[in-house]
Design a protein around this motif. Structure first.
Motif, PDB file in Angstrom:
ATOM      1  N   HIS A  25     -29.013 -19.420 -24.950  1.00 28.39           N
ATOM      2  CA  HIS A  25     -28.700 -20.119 -23.782  1.00 28.39           C
ATOM      3  C   HIS A  25     -28.002 -19.372 -22.946  1.00 28.39           C
ATOM      4  N   VAL A  27     -25.700 -19.463 -19.893  1.00 21.32           N
ATOM      5  CA  VAL A  27     -24.613 -20.296 -19.439  1.00 21.32           C
ATOM      6  C   VAL A  27     -24.837 -20.529 -18.059  1.00 21.32           C
ATOM      7  N   TRP A  32     -22.478 -16.289 -14.452  1.00 20.67           N
ATOM      8  CA  TRP A  32     -21.130 -16.824 -15.035  1.00 20.67           C
ATOM      9  C   TRP A  32     -20.265 -16.574 -13.822  1.00 20.67           C
ATOM     10  N   TYR A  41     -20.541 -26.586 -14.977  1.00 22.14           N
ATOM     11  CA  TYR A  41     -20.607 -26.238 -16.304  1.00 22.14           C
ATOM     12  C   TYR A  41     -20.809 -27.359 -17.171  1.00 22.14           C
ATOM     13  N   ALA A  45     -23.741 -28.059 -19.814  1.00 19.70           N
ATOM     14  CA  ALA A  45     -23.765 -28.146 -21.133  1.00 19.70           C
ATOM     15  C   ALA A  45     -24.107 -29.783 -21.780  1.00 19.70           C
ATOM     16  N   PHE A  50     -27.219 -27.669 -28.818  1.00 21.51           N
ATOM     17  CA  PHE A  50     -26.612 -26.695 -29.427  1.00 21.51           C
ATOM     18  C   PHE A  50     -26.557 -26.633 -31.030  1.00 21.51           C
ATOM     19  N   ASP A  54     -27.257 -20.458 -32.743  1.00 24.97           N
ATOM     20  CA  ASP A  54     -27.649 -20.454 -31.362  1.00 24.97           C
ATOM     21  C   ASP A  54     -26.780 -19.373 -30.748  1.00 24.97           C
ATOM     22  N   SER A  55     -26.943 -19.126 -29.324  1.00 26.46           N
ATOM     23  CA  SER A  55     -26.067 -18.121 -28.876  1.00 26.46           C
ATOM     24  C   SER A  55     -25.853 -18.494 -27.333  1.00 26.46           C
ATOM     25  N   LEU A  56     -24.978 -18.200 -26.907  1.00 32.77           N
ATOM     26  CA  LEU A  56     -24.485 -18.225 -25.367  1.00 32.77           C
ATOM     27  C   LEU A  56     -24.183 -17.003 -24.783  1.00 32.77           C
ATOM     28  N   THR A  57     -25.013 -16.936 -23.572  1.00 29.94           N
ATOM     29  CA  THR A  57     -24.923 -15.561 -23.076  1.00 29.94           C
ATOM     30  C   THR A  57     -24.048 -15.789 -21.614  1.00 29.94           C
ATOM     31  N   THR A  93     -22.402 -11.953 -25.191  1.00 32.30           N
ATOM     32  CA  THR A  93     -23.209 -13.049 -25.799  1.00 32.30           C
ATOM     33  C   THR A  93     -22.282 -13.585 -27.156  1.00 32.30           C
ATOM     34  N   VAL A 120     -19.203 -26.558 -25.608  1.00 25.42           N
ATOM     35  CA  VAL A 120     -20.498 -26.950 -26.136  1.00 25.42           C
ATOM     36  C   VAL A 120     -20.214 -27.602 -27.293  1.00 25.42           C
TER      37      VAL A 120
END
Length: 137
Positions: A25, A27, A32, A41, A45, A50, A54-57, A93, A120
């Protein structure tokens, strides 16, 4: 007939594989940074799912922003006194390795108070359904 059953089985197996795959994902779907509205944000979300794995970038310019994983209290107060993880260099990440709510803020200046923070809610990955045996021809 058997060929159709096998093809259907492969199609369903592929669908299960893709449904269980980790999702990256980005962000905010962009950079950012300080958002145009303080709930940007939060709304981002709320419109996503999620799962563990999973991952947040966080894509940001080094020296102007960062991403810091914090507690709920620090998120609410926009502080980062005892962060769980810090990401000073972008793009960064963050892997979502466990269930629960994960909180991230930017610790630069008053950026968090201006809305540069995201929470999240991560659910556990659903188990893959057991493969059923194909009916005999």
């Amino acid at each position: 007939m058997l060929a159709v059953v096998r093809a259907l089985g492969l199609l369903l197996a592929g669908r299960c594989f893709f449904a269980a795959a980790a999702v990256p994902h980005l962000v905010g779907d962009s950079i950012w940074s300080i958002p145009t509205s303080d709930d940007f944000y939060i709304r981002w979300a709320e419109n996503r799912s999620f799962a563990v794995g999973d991952s947040l970038t966080f894509r940001f310019e080094v020296g102007f922003y960062d991403a810091v994983q914090v507690s709920r209290r620090e998120f609410d107060e926009c502080t980062a006194e005892n962060p769980f993880r810090s990401f000073p260099e972008g793009p960064a990440t963050a892997r979502l390795n466990e269930e629960g709510v994960h909180y991230f803020v930017c610790s630069f200046g008053n950026y968090c108070r201006l809305g540069q923070k995201v929470a999240v809610s991560v659910r556990r990955k659903l188990p893959r359904p057991a493969a059923s045996a194909a009916p005999p021809p």
